[in-house]
Design an enzyme around this catalytic site. Structure first.
Site, mmCIF file in Angstrom:
data_model
loop_
_atom_site.group_PDB
_atom_site.id
_atom_site.type_symbol
_atom_site.label_atom_id
_atom_site.label_comp_id
_atom_site.label_asym_id
_atom_site.label_seq_id
_atom_site.Cartn_x
_atom_site.Cartn_y
_atom_site.Cartn_z
ATOM 1 N N TYR A 162 -3.118 -7.652 6.099
ATOM 2 C CA TYR A 162 -3.849 -7.926 4.853
ATOM 3 C C TYR A 162 -5.169 -8.642 5.138
ATOM 4 C CZ TYR A 162 -4.696 -9.651 0.115
ATOM 5 O OH TYR A 162 -5.241 -9.942 -1.115
ATOM 6 N N TYR A 169 -10.003 -2.043 -1.544
ATOM 7 C CA TYR A 169 -9.171 -3.228 -1.767
ATOM 8 C C TYR A 169 -8.271 -2.960 -2.959
ATOM 9 C CZ TYR A 169 -7.507 -7.947 -2.463
ATOM 10 O OH TYR A 169 -6.698 -9.039 -2.617
#
Lengths: 257, 144
Positions: free
Chosen positions: A161, A212
């Site tokens: 992440y 994203y």
């Protein structure tokens, strides 16, 4: 300002980037990490995105000089240390191994998963506890590997992440790919880059260069690696680590063939 | 357009003694009555011994810079007006695990953007000052 924000927002610490930049500056101070290390992360993911027809940054190469010249967002983090902003919709189908056996696509098996956060953790503003640079990844990793037949050294590809570039060195340490304080140096020599790096990471471009979608696209790329359909396909991708954010209560999974 | 600065939570009773301390010009820290561990931010239960008994203790008001950032726009309007400015985390002199978020300023009521960010160093010694911002008092930090 409600709750935890009353201790930070009045001073002008307004955005997630300001909060992570604070930990980053301390990390750089303690371990000698530099902006070049953060650039290693940004450039690796951009290279992967440049091969990915679905990436927002497909046609936008990035050089180290461009990275160094980029405008500040919150020093020591610049524009390219930040993820993209994306409206997106993704889906995964989870079913039993038995049902998956005769589906048209090869399945990715959920081998291990875990959630975690350390004692007295403050999401995003983890600088009030005794050891701010030991974040939730450490707690999550302990359970993840405990339940896994794979160890960090067995993992040939990872999706980590990346709302901000410094989350990569912090996660590399937390998930045990290197020792504490070595995450930044780990990124040297193209370590995160497909095809020759020792741990090709965010092989579709990740949150910083593909899109994203709060990390969901990292799960899809993990599945593609296991299926053998990534645009940056790692040879013999027997397993792939997929993580959620470091610095917040987090989770991770290991996918396998 | 909202041009006001963000201020603390007046609805939450737990941290009110801290903010009342700022009004009086003292920097407080919550301390456990049972095991004497300090804690920040304030909360009802001691994270070390789980006692619910606590009180507020006056601190030295001195510390060192643990880390800092320099935010640049886009920011909320009231902060854009003084950007780039610094935000610092200060480790308390008598307990380095007690940390406060604030700004390094040249004097209590100076603009947040007056200290040249290029001169700020981790480890710099600082002391607390108190600034009246709208209708509240906030702790800030000056070099010592």
């Amino acid at each position: 300002m409600p709750g935890a924000w009353q201790w930070t927002r009045p001073a002008g610490m307004l955005r997630p980037v300001d909060e992570i930049a604070m930990l980053t500056r301390r990390y750089m101070h303690e371990y000698g990490a530099t902006r070049d290390h953060l650039a290693n992360v940004a450039l690796a993911f951009r290279k992967h995105a440049n091969r990915n027809p679905d990436a927002m940054m497909r046609d936008r190469p990035l050089t180290r000089d461009e990275y160094m010249a980029a405008r500040w967002i919150s020093e020591p983090l610049c524009l390219f240390d930040n993820c993209l902003e994306t409206d997106g919709a993704l889906a995964v189908v989870i079913t039993s191994a038995e049902r998956a056996r005769d589906l048209p696509h090869p399945p990715a098996f959920l081998h291990s998963f875990a959630q975690g956060l350390p004692q007295q953790h403050q999401p995003m503003i983890n600088f009030f506890c005794d050891d701010p640079l030991r974040g939730p990844a450490w707690s999550c990793a302990a359970r993840l590997w405990e339940r896994s037949d794979f160890r960090p050294g067995d993992i040939p590809v990872a999706q980590i992440y990346d709302a901000f570039s410094p989350l990569i060195p912090l996660s590399l340490e937390g998930y045990g790919f290197c020792d504490r304080g070595e995450g930044a140096a780990y990124t040297d020599g193209g370590a995160l880059e497909w095809p020759d790096g020792r741990l090709p990471t965010n092989t579709s471009g990740g949150g910083m260069s593909e899109a994203y979608v709060h990390g969901f696209n990292l799960i899809l790329e993990g599945v593609r690696q296991i299926r053998g359909t990534s645009v940056c396909q790692v040879d013999d991708a027997t397993a792939c680590l997929v993580t959620s954010g470091e610095g917040v209560p987090t989770s991770a999974l290991v996918l396998r063939r | 357009m909202d041009t006001t600065r963000l201020t603390h939570d007046r609805e939450d009773p737990n941290p009110q003694p801290f903010w009342e301390g700022c009004e009086r010009g003292v920097l407080l820290v919550q301390i456990c009555e049972a095991c004497r561990a300090r804690r920040m931010p304030p909360r009802p239960m001691c994270p070390r011994c789980r006692s619910l008994e606590s009180r507020w203790q006056e601190t030295s008001g001195r510390g060192t810079i643990w880390s800092f950032v320099v935010p640049h726009p886009p920011l909320l309007p009231a902060y854009t007006a003084v950007a780039p400015y610094n935000v610092i985390v200060v480790a308390l002199e008598e307990d380095e695990n007690i940390r406060y978020v604030g700004n390094l300023v040249t004097s209590a009521d100076a603009s947040l953007g007056e200290v040249d960010p290029a001169t700020i160093r981790i480890g710099e010694p600082v002391r607390v000052v108190f600034a009246r911002v709208e209708d509240v008092t906030l702790p800030r930090w000056v070099r010592r």
